[in-house]
Design a protein around this motif. Structure first.
Motif, mmCIF file in Angstrom:
data_model
loop_
_atom_site.group_PDB
_atom_site.id
_atom_site.type_symbol
_atom_site.label_atom_id
_atom_site.label_comp_id
_atom_site.label_asym_id
_atom_site.label_seq_id
_atom_site.Cartn_x
_atom_site.Cartn_y
_atom_site.Cartn_z
ATOM 1 N N VAL A 183 -15.186 -14.662 -18.264
ATOM 2 C CA VAL A 183 -15.745 -13.571 -17.462
ATOM 3 C C VAL A 183 -15.258 -12.239 -18.015
ATOM 4 O O VAL A 183 -16.029 -11.285 -18.129
ATOM 5 N N SER A 184 -14.005 -12.175 -18.410
ATOM 6 C CA SER A 184 -13.453 -10.959 -18.998
ATOM 7 C C SER A 184 -14.169 -10.635 -20.300
ATOM 8 O O SER A 184 -14.512 -9.478 -20.568
ATOM 9 N N GLN A 185 -14.406 -11.648 -21.108
ATOM 10 C CA GLN A 185 -15.112 -11.441 -22.377
ATOM 11 C C GLN A 185 -16.548 -10.973 -22.114
ATOM 12 O O GLN A 185 -17.022 -10.040 -22.751
ATOM 13 N N LYS A 186 -17.212 -11.611 -21.161
ATOM 14 C CA LYS A 186 -18.584 -11.219 -20.841
ATOM 15 C C LYS A 186 -18.619 -9.798 -20.282
ATOM 16 O O LYS A 186 -19.534 -9.027 -20.577
ATOM 17 N N THR A 187 -17.609 -9.439 -19.498
ATOM 18 C CA THR A 187 -17.522 -8.083 -18.965
ATOM 19 C C THR A 187 -17.353 -7.078 -20.097
ATOM 20 O O THR A 187 -17.992 -6.025 -20.117
ATOM 21 N N SER A 188 -16.519 -7.424 -21.046
ATOM 22 C CA SER A 188 -16.305 -6.543 -22.203
ATOM 23 C C SER A 188 -17.586 -6.414 -23.017
ATOM 24 O O SER A 188 -17.954 -5.313 -23.445
ATOM 25 N N GLU A 189 -18.290 -7.543 -23.212
ATOM 26 C CA GLU A 189 -19.562 -7.500 -23.940
ATOM 27 C C GLU A 189 -20.584 -6.659 -23.185
ATOM 28 O O GLU A 189 -21.325 -5.879 -23.788
ATOM 29 N N LEU A 190 -20.617 -6.815 -21.857
ATOM 30 C CA LEU A 190 -21.541 -6.027 -21.044
ATOM 31 C C LEU A 190 -21.218 -4.544 -21.148
ATOM 32 O O LEU A 190 -22.109 -3.700 -21.254
ATOM 33 N N LYS A 191 -19.931 -4.234 -21.159
ATOM 34 C CA LYS A 191 -19.499 -2.833 -21.296
ATOM 35 C C LYS A 191 -19.981 -2.277 -22.638
ATOM 36 O O LYS A 191 -20.509 -1.164 -22.707
ATOM 37 N N ASP A 192 -19.809 -3.063 -23.706
ATOM 38 C CA ASP A 192 -20.274 -2.633 -25.031
ATOM 39 C C ASP A 192 -21.793 -2.476 -25.053
ATOM 40 O O ASP A 192 -22.327 -1.500 -25.604
ATOM 41 N N ASP A 193 -22.491 -3.443 -24.431
ATOM 42 C CA ASP A 193 -23.956 -3.362 -24.373
ATOM 43 C C ASP A 193 -24.399 -2.128 -23.592
ATOM 44 O O ASP A 193 -25.357 -1.447 -23.990
ATOM 45 N N CYS A 194 -23.705 -1.832 -22.507
ATOM 46 C CA CYS A 194 -24.039 -0.644 -21.702
ATOM 47 C C CYS A 194 -23.808 0.633 -22.500
ATOM 48 O O CYS A 194 -24.630 1.554 -22.462
ATOM 49 N N ARG A 195 -22.704 0.676 -23.223
ATOM 50 C CA ARG A 195 -22.412 1.854 -24.054
ATOM 51 C C ARG A 195 -23.506 2.026 -25.118
ATOM 52 O O ARG A 195 -24.002 3.123 -25.347
ATOM 53 N N GLU A 196 -23.903 0.921 -25.724
ATOM 54 C CA GLU A 196 -24.967 0.958 -26.739
ATOM 55 C C GLU A 196 -26.286 1.401 -26.094
ATOM 56 O O GLU A 196 -27.018 2.207 -26.671
ATOM 57 N N PHE A 197 -26.562 0.889 -24.899
ATOM 58 C CA PHE A 197 -27.789 1.269 -24.180
ATOM 59 C C PHE A 197 -27.785 2.755 -23.856
ATOM 60 O O PHE A 197 -28.782 3.453 -24.054
ATOM 61 N N VAL A 198 -26.661 3.257 -23.387
ATOM 62 C CA VAL A 198 -26.554 4.691 -23.069
ATOM 63 C C VAL A 198 -26.747 5.529 -24.324
ATOM 64 O O VAL A 198 -27.424 6.566 -24.300
ATOM 65 N N ASP A 199 -26.177 5.085 -25.450
ATOM 66 C CA ASP A 199 -26.375 5.802 -26.715
ATOM 67 C C ASP A 199 -27.853 5.814 -27.104
ATOM 68 O O ASP A 199 -28.378 6.843 -27.526
ATOM 69 N N LYS A 200 -28.514 4.665 -26.955
ATOM 70 C CA LYS A 200 -29.939 4.587 -27.296
ATOM 71 C C LYS A 200 -30.765 5.464 -26.363
ATOM 72 O O LYS A 200 -31.717 6.109 -26.804
ATOM 73 N N ILE A 201 -30.399 5.495 -25.082
ATOM 74 C CA ILE A 201 -31.113 6.363 -24.127
ATOM 75 C C ILE A 201 -30.920 7.820 -24.535
ATOM 76 O O ILE A 201 -31.866 8.616 -24.486
ATOM 77 N N GLY A 202 -29.718 8.178 -24.958
ATOM 78 C CA GLY A 202 -29.454 9.546 -25.430
ATOM 79 C C GLY A 202 -30.322 9.891 -26.630
ATOM 80 O O GLY A 202 -30.910 10.974 -26.695
ATOM 81 N N GLN A 203 -30.394 8.975 -27.583
ATOM 82 C CA GLN A 203 -31.247 9.195 -28.757
ATOM 83 C C GLN A 203 -32.711 9.311 -28.340
ATOM 84 O O GLN A 203 -33.442 10.156 -28.852
ATOM 85 N N PHE A 204 -33.114 8.451 -27.414
ATOM 86 C CA PHE A 204 -34.492 8.497 -26.919
ATOM 87 C C PHE A 204 -34.784 9.839 -26.252
ATOM 88 O O PHE A 204 -35.831 10.441 -26.489
ATOM 89 N N GLN A 205 -33.851 10.320 -25.442
ATOM 90 C CA GLN A 205 -34.040 11.610 -24.775
ATOM 91 C C GLN A 205 -34.134 12.740 -25.789
ATOM 92 O O GLN A 205 -34.931 13.665 -25.612
ATOM 93 N N GLU A 206 -33.340 12.683 -26.853
ATOM 94 C CA GLU A 206 -33.424 13.702 -27.908
ATOM 95 C C GLU A 206 -34.801 13.681 -28.557
ATOM 96 O O GLU A 206 -35.416 14.729 -28.758
ATOM 97 N N LYS A 207 -35.282 12.482 -28.871
ATOM 98 C CA LYS A 207 -36.599 12.363 -29.508
ATOM 99 C C LYS A 207 -37.696 12.832 -28.565
ATOM 100 O O LYS A 207 -38.627 13.523 -28.989
#
Length: 168
Positions: A63-87
């Motif tokens: 569960v801790s590993q999945k939480t960490s992966e989810l955190k990384d996925d969320c960070r990546e998603f937020v970065d992609k949303i930021g790039q999308f907003q810039e575009k």
């Protein structure tokens, strides 16, 4: 044994590594691990787990590993949303600029159309003035023709009178 189970099990007791005979080492391991394994099972039932470094954790390792992966996925998603907003921002600016240019060209086209209408009206007015002038000149020409005919008649009458006066 699965990878999740391996992570939650404690490391072998250091004393078992000192015993050289495999059978004795196995027996000693069971004797020492028995109480530790039972204690670990009781701790895990209480919601506390050991990680790969044998540190206590409040979450199961997977569960801790999945939480960490989810955190990384969320960070990546937020970065992609930021790039999308810039575009999207750049696209909106481009569309706004094109819209302004389109409006400018539209006003130019309306101005050119109005100028053409004005020129056409001026041409029509000039044509009407010229037609009126032509009609006036035709009327004047007809008057001059009538006057010329009348003067020609008077001339011929006077010539006839002069001819009669000279002959008589």
């Amino acid at each position: 044994m699965g990878p999740d189970q391996h992570l939650s099990r404690p490391r072998p007791h250091p004393i078992t590594s000192l015993v050289k005979a495999p059978f004795h080492r196995m027996m000693l391991s069971h004797l020492l691990e028995g109480p530790f394994a039972m204690a670990q099972d009781l701790i895990e039932e209480g919601g506390i787990f050991f990680d790969e470094l044998s540190k206590l954790r409040a979450l199961e390792p997977d569960v801790s590993q999945k939480t960490s992966e989810l955190k990384d996925d969320c960070r990546e998603f937020v970065d992609k949303i930021g790039q999308f907003q810039e575009k999207v921002g750049c696209l909106i600016e481009l569309v706004d600029q094109l819209s302004k240019e389109t409006e400018t060209e539209k006003f130019k086209a309306i101005g050119a159309r109005n100028l053409l209408k004005l020129v056409a009206k001026q041409r029509e007015t000039l044509q009407q003035q010229l037609q009126a002038l032509i009609a006036e000149k035709k009327t004047q020409l007809e008057r001059y023709r009538i006057e010329c005919d009348a003067l020609s008649k008077v001339e011929s009458e006077q010539n006839e009178f002069i001819n009669q006066f000279i002959l008589h």
